[in-house]
Scaffold this active site. Sequence first.
Site, short mmCIF file in Angstrom:
data_model
loop_
_atom_site.label_atom_id
_atom_site.label_comp_id
_atom_site.label_asym_id
_atom_site.label_seq_id
_atom_site.Cartn_x
_atom_site.Cartn_y
_atom_site.Cartn_z
CG ASP A 5 -2.82 -8.16 0.57
OD1 ASP A 5 -2.12 -8.66 1.33
OD2 ASP A 5 -4.08 -7.73 0.94
CG HIS A 31 -2.01 -1.11 1.06
ND1 HIS A 31 -2.71 -1.08 0.20
CD2 HIS A 31 -2.42 -1.93 2.11
CE1 HIS A 31 -3.87 -2.21 0.47
NE2 HIS A 31 -3.55 -2.84 1.70
CG HIS A 78 -7.22 -5.09 1.83
ND1 HIS A 78 -6.51 -5.92 2.60
CD2 HIS A 78 -8.21 -4.71 2.34
CE1 HIS A 78 -7.45 -6.24 3.49
NE2 HIS A 78 -8.49 -5.36 3.35
CG ASP A 123 -5.23 -10.11 3.22
OD1 ASP A 123 -5.00 -10.48 2.31
OD2 ASP A 123 -5.06 -8.90 3.53
#
Length: 343
Positions: free
Chosen positions: A196, A160, A198, A285
């Site tokens: 991931d 991120h 996200h 995740d």
Amino acid sequence: MKTVFSPVQLAHRPQREIADGELVPAVEIPSRAEIVLDEVKRRRLGDVLSPDAFGRAPLERVHTPAYLDFLDGFWNRWTAAGRSGEAFPYVWPVRGLRADPVPESVDGLLGRYSFDAGTPLGAGTAEAARASADTALTAARLIRDGAGSAFALCRPPGHHAGADYYGGYCFLNNAAIAAQWLRDHGAARVAVLDVDYHHGNGTQAIFYDRPDVLFLSIHADPRVEYPFFLGHAEEAGAKAGTGYTRNWPLPLGTDWPAYARALEEACRWLGVFSPEVVVVSLGLDCFERDPISKFGLTGDDFLRLGQRLGRLGLPTLFVLEGGYAVDALGRNCVNVLEGFAGG
């Protein structure tokens, strides 16, 4: 497969984060890395190496000097301002406000160099982030020197983080730093595959206008999930990089059959691009019991994920990203790596 890990990464020890309008216990905690390391050793994945220090130069190939200065000097400025606890930003230079001139106040700097309020900074954050980047770089060097695969057990995660901002528990973009280092040391084409839950907004932004680094991401639809403002299907790169970004935003509740279809498309793009190295941003995740995510992958599905990546037959660097179901994190992570080895 060799694993690279530094205990210095544990120096970042957040106690709290802001989520759902509340101050709650942090989920990106040191035990995540320790649990994965224990499973790597228990299942005898391979040697565990300590990273070497690469210095600041490889970081500046991805992040701006001003941002790196902010990270390195933040804690001294925070404590000089009379603060002692974890730091959270509370104001940002959004539309209509100015990001320059750079604020002198530490609170202004927090807003200038962040994009969310849920990522605390503490006394050991910068040191841990540098160790995490060195971990990725050391593993990248293993690939450069001929290893078919390597695992960078990075923590805090990185995907991120952008060129000049942190957020999403990420401070230095480990996958992007490794990919750039591989480009600088002989690889003409590098692909980053982000699995991931996200979207890897920082990695996409860093390479968005470049044709030499392909960015592929399979993730939850940003219309309903963090980071919300990047990762949509129509984002395909810009300028010389047009066509070298590809996103697969998937609905909440996605299970393995639907995920596997997106993965097949991503693998097809890898075949077309024909990278010399694949860097996998390995988030765990997507797991069905992850406390902050809403996909439905099982532990066996992570084995299948690794097997599919192994069948690509490409040198592959795995860089740990998210995954917060700590009781299953080590098992799911090593399932991917063992699946790859047997794929």
